[in-house]
Design a protein around this motif. Structure first.
Motif, PDB file in Angstrom:
ATOM      1  N   PRO A   1      10.460   5.996  -8.812  1.00 52.48           N
ATOM      2  CA  PRO A   1      10.820   4.819  -8.008  1.00 52.48           C
ATOM      3  C   PRO A   1      11.088   3.584  -8.862  1.00 52.48           C
ATOM      4  O   PRO A   1      11.763   2.659  -8.420  1.00 52.48           O
ATOM      5  CB  PRO A   1       9.589   4.614  -7.107  1.00 52.48           C
ATOM      6  N   TYR A   2      10.571   3.554 -10.084  1.00 51.17           N
ATOM      7  CA  TYR A   2      10.814   2.421 -10.969  1.00 51.17           C
ATOM      8  C   TYR A   2      12.028   2.650 -11.865  1.00 51.17           C
ATOM      9  O   TYR A   2      12.426   1.772 -12.629  1.00 51.17           O
ATOM     10  CB  TYR A   2       9.581   2.161 -11.845  1.00 51.17           C
TER      11      TYR A   2
ATOM     12  N   ILE B   1       1.406  10.522  -4.652  1.00 47.26           N
ATOM     13  CA  ILE B   1       0.149  10.346  -5.379  1.00 47.26           C
ATOM     14  C   ILE B   1      -0.751   9.470  -4.511  1.00 47.26           C
ATOM     15  O   ILE B   1      -0.434   8.297  -4.272  1.00 47.26           O
ATOM     16  CB  ILE B   1       0.384   9.702  -6.761  1.00 47.26           C
ATOM     17  N   GLN B   2      -1.857  10.030  -4.049  1.00 46.01           N
ATOM     18  CA  GLN B   2      -2.704   9.343  -3.086  1.00 46.01           C
ATOM     19  C   GLN B   2      -3.811   8.555  -3.779  1.00 46.01           C
ATOM     20  O   GLN B   2      -4.555   9.094  -4.594  1.00 46.01           O
ATOM     21  CB  GLN B   2      -3.314  10.350  -2.113  1.00 46.01           C
ATOM     22  N   VAL B   3      -3.902   7.274  -3.423  1.00 45.70           N
ATOM     23  CA  VAL B   3      -4.929   6.389  -3.965  1.00 45.70           C
ATOM     24  C   VAL B   3      -6.055   6.247  -2.945  1.00 45.70           C
ATOM     25  O   VAL B   3      -5.811   5.965  -1.770  1.00 45.70           O
ATOM     26  CB  VAL B   3      -4.333   5.007  -4.296  1.00 45.70           C
ATOM     27  N   GLU B   4      -7.299   6.434  -3.415  1.00 40.33           N
ATOM     28  CA  GLU B   4      -8.449   6.290  -2.523  1.00 40.33           C
ATOM     29  C   GLU B   4      -9.088   4.911  -2.615  1.00 40.33           C
ATOM     30  O   GLU B   4      -9.639   4.408  -1.644  1.00 40.33           O
ATOM     31  CB  GLU B   4      -9.507   7.354  -2.841  1.00 40.33           C
ATOM     32  N   LEU B   5      -9.021   4.289  -3.809  1.00 43.41           N
ATOM     33  CA  LEU B   5      -9.772   3.059  -4.004  1.00 43.41           C
ATOM     34  C   LEU B   5      -9.143   2.228  -5.118  1.00 43.41           C
ATOM     35  O   LEU B   5      -8.609   2.771  -6.089  1.00 43.41           O
ATOM     36  CB  LEU B   5     -11.218   3.398  -4.381  1.00 43.41           C
TER      37      LEU B   5
ATOM     38  N   SER C   1       0.043  -3.998  -4.598  1.00 39.29           N
ATOM     39  CA  SER C   1       0.839  -3.481  -3.479  1.00 39.29           C
ATOM     40  C   SER C   1       2.066  -2.724  -3.985  1.00 39.29           C
ATOM     41  O   SER C   1       2.395  -1.645  -3.471  1.00 39.29           O
ATOM     42  CB  SER C   1       1.278  -4.637  -2.583  1.00 39.29           C
ATOM     43  N   ASP C   2       2.747  -3.277  -4.982  1.00 38.28           N
ATOM     44  CA  ASP C   2       3.915  -2.605  -5.561  1.00 38.28           C
ATOM     45  C   ASP C   2       3.519  -1.272  -6.176  1.00 38.28           C
ATOM     46  O   ASP C   2       4.201  -0.262  -5.990  1.00 38.28           O
ATOM     47  CB  ASP C   2       4.557  -3.511  -6.608  1.00 38.28           C
ATOM     48  N   LEU C   3       2.397  -1.267  -6.912  1.00 38.81           N
ATOM     49  CA  LEU C   3       1.915  -0.031  -7.541  1.00 38.81           C
ATOM     50  C   LEU C   3       1.582   1.015  -6.490  1.00 38.81           C
ATOM     51  O   LEU C   3       1.983   2.187  -6.612  1.00 38.81           O
ATOM     52  CB  LEU C   3       0.689  -0.333  -8.395  1.00 38.81           C
ATOM     53  N   HIS C   4       0.874   0.609  -5.458  1.00 41.14           N
ATOM     54  CA  HIS C   4       0.500   1.561  -4.396  1.00 41.14           C
ATOM     55  C   HIS C   4       1.738   2.133  -3.719  1.00 41.14           C
ATOM     56  O   HIS C   4       1.816   3.340  -3.435  1.00 41.14           O
ATOM     57  CB  HIS C   4      -0.391   0.860  -3.376  1.00 41.14           C
ATOM     58  N   HIS C   5       2.723   1.265  -3.462  1.00 37.35           N
ATOM     59  CA  HIS C   5       3.953   1.714  -2.803  1.00 37.35           C
ATOM     60  C   HIS C   5       4.695   2.736  -3.665  1.00 37.35           C
ATOM     61  O   HIS C   5       5.167   3.769  -3.164  1.00 37.35           O
ATOM     62  CB  HIS C   5       4.851   0.502  -2.536  1.00 37.35           C
ATOM     63  N   GLN C   6       4.768   2.486  -4.986  1.00 38.77           N
ATOM     64  CA  GLN C   6       5.494   3.399  -5.865  1.00 38.77           C
ATOM     65  C   GLN C   6       4.736   4.718  -6.060  1.00 38.77           C
ATOM     66  O   GLN C   6       5.356   5.773  -6.176  1.00 38.77           O
ATOM     67  CB  GLN C   6       5.755   2.721  -7.211  1.00 38.77           C
ATOM     68  N   LEU C   7       3.405   4.670  -6.108  1.00 38.76           N
ATOM     69  CA  LEU C   7       2.627   5.908  -6.194  1.00 38.76           C
ATOM     70  C   LEU C   7       2.786   6.725  -4.916  1.00 38.76           C
ATOM     71  O   LEU C   7       2.890   7.955  -4.960  1.00 38.76           O
ATOM     72  CB  LEU C   7       1.155   5.584  -6.441  1.00 38.76           C
ATOM     73  N   LYS C   8       2.802   6.055  -3.795  1.00 44.67           N
ATOM     74  CA  LYS C   8       2.959   6.745  -2.516  1.00 44.67           C
ATOM     75  C   LYS C   8       4.300   7.464  -2.442  1.00 44.67           C
ATOM     76  O   LYS C   8       4.400   8.571  -1.906  1.00 44.67           O
ATOM     77  CB  LYS C   8       2.830   5.739  -1.362  1.00 44.67           C
TER      78      LYS C   8
ATOM     79  N   VAL D   1      -2.027  12.126 -12.717  1.00 42.14           N
ATOM     80  CA  VAL D   1      -2.517  11.113 -13.656  1.00 42.14           C
ATOM     81  C   VAL D   1      -1.408  10.701 -14.616  1.00 42.14           C
ATOM     82  O   VAL D   1      -1.230   9.516 -14.917  1.00 42.14           O
ATOM     83  CB  VAL D   1      -3.747  11.645 -14.430  1.00 42.14           C
ATOM     84  N   VAL D   2      -0.631  11.680 -15.092  1.00 42.87           N
ATOM     85  CA  VAL D   2       0.471  11.384 -16.002  1.00 42.87           C
ATOM     86  C   VAL D   2       1.491  10.477 -15.320  1.00 42.87           C
ATOM     87  O   VAL D   2       1.908   9.439 -15.869  1.00 42.87           O
ATOM     88  CB  VAL D   2       1.154  12.682 -16.485  1.00 42.87           C
ATOM     89  N   PHE D   3       1.903  10.853 -14.114  1.00 43.09           N
ATOM     90  CA  PHE D   3       2.886  10.049 -13.392  1.00 43.09           C
ATOM     91  C   PHE D   3       2.318   8.666 -13.045  1.00 43.09           C
ATOM     92  O   PHE D   3       3.037   7.661 -13.072  1.00 43.09           O
ATOM     93  CB  PHE D   3       3.334  10.777 -12.130  1.00 43.09           C
TER      94      PHE D   3
END
Length: 440
Positions: free
Chosen positions: A297-298, A396-400, A385-392, A427-429
């Motif tokens: 996404p980046y 890649i699911q973020v818990e905390l 927020s940008d990081l969470h959006h790009q991981l999603k 983790v790599v991504f």
């Protein structure tokens, strides 16, 4: 031209009031609920008129459903004709063509799709249809199909995608054309192979080809192949997706890397570490795992896949391959000891900003917050927020997310899962995404 049979399938009801049309079509509005019928038969474009009286005569099959296999006896006819391979083209790519491809594959036919002879309501829908047929079909160009069925020195040419050993088989091509009312006709070519044995390599090549073409239609220009070296640094190379497709969609062996780059260099410089006895002579090839493929996404014109490293001559998994080592460990734990794992990951990093500090400190932490305080979360909300959006976007699911002890330090906790290899890949991504978002 080459002794082929032609089968036209087209939308036409058997009854005047269209009561035999599928429920899906009845619910889709008047265009599909009120098909041509006995009183007003379907019409064909002049360029695509069935040749009923020429040669052996074409076969016409009216249909009333999305997939031709659900509302006609086409499978019965194909079996009688001893057809084993079906090559599809038509409209709409993401509807009738995709449904037909999946049904044909489930019924045991080896399916090929002519990607440039299919059409949809838009490029996104066309790419979606091609992507949906991955694993069910081999996706190639019309020209490649013509090359395969064109006689050459008494034989028909065979695609390398179909026969990796480059051997040729005598074939008897059969074509099938489908038309919907007065719309432009859709075509399907069916090729009979006398002693055909579908190889696993052919199916894999077809699936990877379909995936590459779908990525290209989605705007991806580069395919990045990556691995993790012995000091936990990512090593990658990128190839233009057009050149990869031109090679025949064979991804294995496309990228190579010297052994010394995998286990003989530190993470701070391109200097050979003394005592490793590694050099640039021995080369490893990278075999990508398509399960890891993600559009970044980046860097939206690039897709990246992680892979394993193999000896260039023997093809065996290299003992220097970190991803291969983890895979072997998981396999041994499961097979010998009956062990499985549920794992998570905590990724910690510090954020810095550039400074005009005249005392030789060009970087400063973004804050001096303490563990668990809200300062970093408030100040860096846009970045988080940008990081969470790009991981999603990369599944890649973020818990905390929380502040850590050091100045400007954050911790991202990834969701626990039983697929250890996928978590390691995530983790790599995630690390690459964090870097990209921090620099933005």
């Amino acid at each position: 031209e080459f002794g082929s049979e032609v089968i036209f399938t087209y939308l036409e009801a058997l009854t005047k009031d269209c009561r035999d049309v599928s429920l899906d079509y009845k619910l889709s509005g008047p265009k599909l609920a009120e098909l041509p019928g006995p009183a007003h038969p379907a019409k064909f474009l002049p360029e695509l008129q069935p040749q009923k009286m020429e040669g052996r005569g074409d076969i016409l099959l009216p249909k009333t459903s999305c997939s031709v296999f659900n509302s006609t006896n086409i499978s019965y006819i194909l079996r009688n004709l001893q057809i084993e391979q079906v090559v599809l083209c038509g409209q709409l790519t993401d509807q009738c063509v995709e449904s037909t491809a999946r049904d044909a594959a489930d019924l045991g036919y080896f399916v090929t799709v002519a990607e440039d002879a299919c059409a949809a309501t838009g490029m996104a829908e066309h790419a979606k249809g091609l992507s949906g047929m991955m694993g069910f079909s081999r996706i190639v160009s019309t020209q490649q199909i013509l090359d395969e069925v064109t006689p050459a020195k008494g034989k028909h040419l065979c695609s390398k995608d179909v026969r990796p050993d480059d051997s040729c088989l005598e074939t008897k091509p059969v074509s099938l054309n489908e038309s919907t009312g007065t719309l432009s006709a859709t075509s399907t070519f069916i090729q009979q192979v006398s002693d055909w044995k579908t190889s696993r390599d052919a199916k894999i090549s077809g699936a990877s080809g379909a995936l590459l073409r779908a990525l290209r239609y989605a705007g991806v220009e580069f395919l990045r192949f990556a691995t993790i070296d012995a000091v936990n640094s990512i090593r990658c190379k990128a190839a233009p997706i057009d050149s990869v497709i031109e090679r025949g969609s064979d991804l294995d062996g496309l990228i190579s890397i010297a052994e010394v780059c995998v286990a003989g260099l530190p993470n701070y410089a391109d200097e050979m570490v003394y005592g490793t006895y590694l050099n640039a002579k021995n080369v490893l090839t990278l075999k990508p795992d398509l399960n890891t493929l993600k559009v970044l996404p980046y860097a939206e014109k690039t897709a990246m896949a992680l892979g394993t490293l193999h000896n260039q001559r023997t093809g065996k998994l290299s003992p220097l391959c970190t991803r291969g080592l983890l895979s072997r460990l998981l396999h041994t734990a499961a097979e010998k000891f009956g062990l499985a794992f549920c794992v998570g990951a905590e990724i910690e990093f510090c954020l810095f900003r550039e400074s005009d500090d005249s005392q030789g400190q060009p970087l400063h932490a973004v804050d001096d917050s303490l563990f668990g305080h809200s300062t970093t979360l408030n100040d860096q909300e846009s970045f988080i927020s940008d990081l969470h959006h790009q991981l999603k976007k990369q599944d890649i699911q973020v818990e905390l997310v929380h502040a850590e002890s050091a100045s400007g330090q954050l911790e991202i906790v990834l969701k626990y899962q039983v697929d250890t290899l996928k978590l390691a890949d995530d983790v790599v991504f995630a690390r690459e995404t964090i870097r990209a978002c921090a620099k933005a």
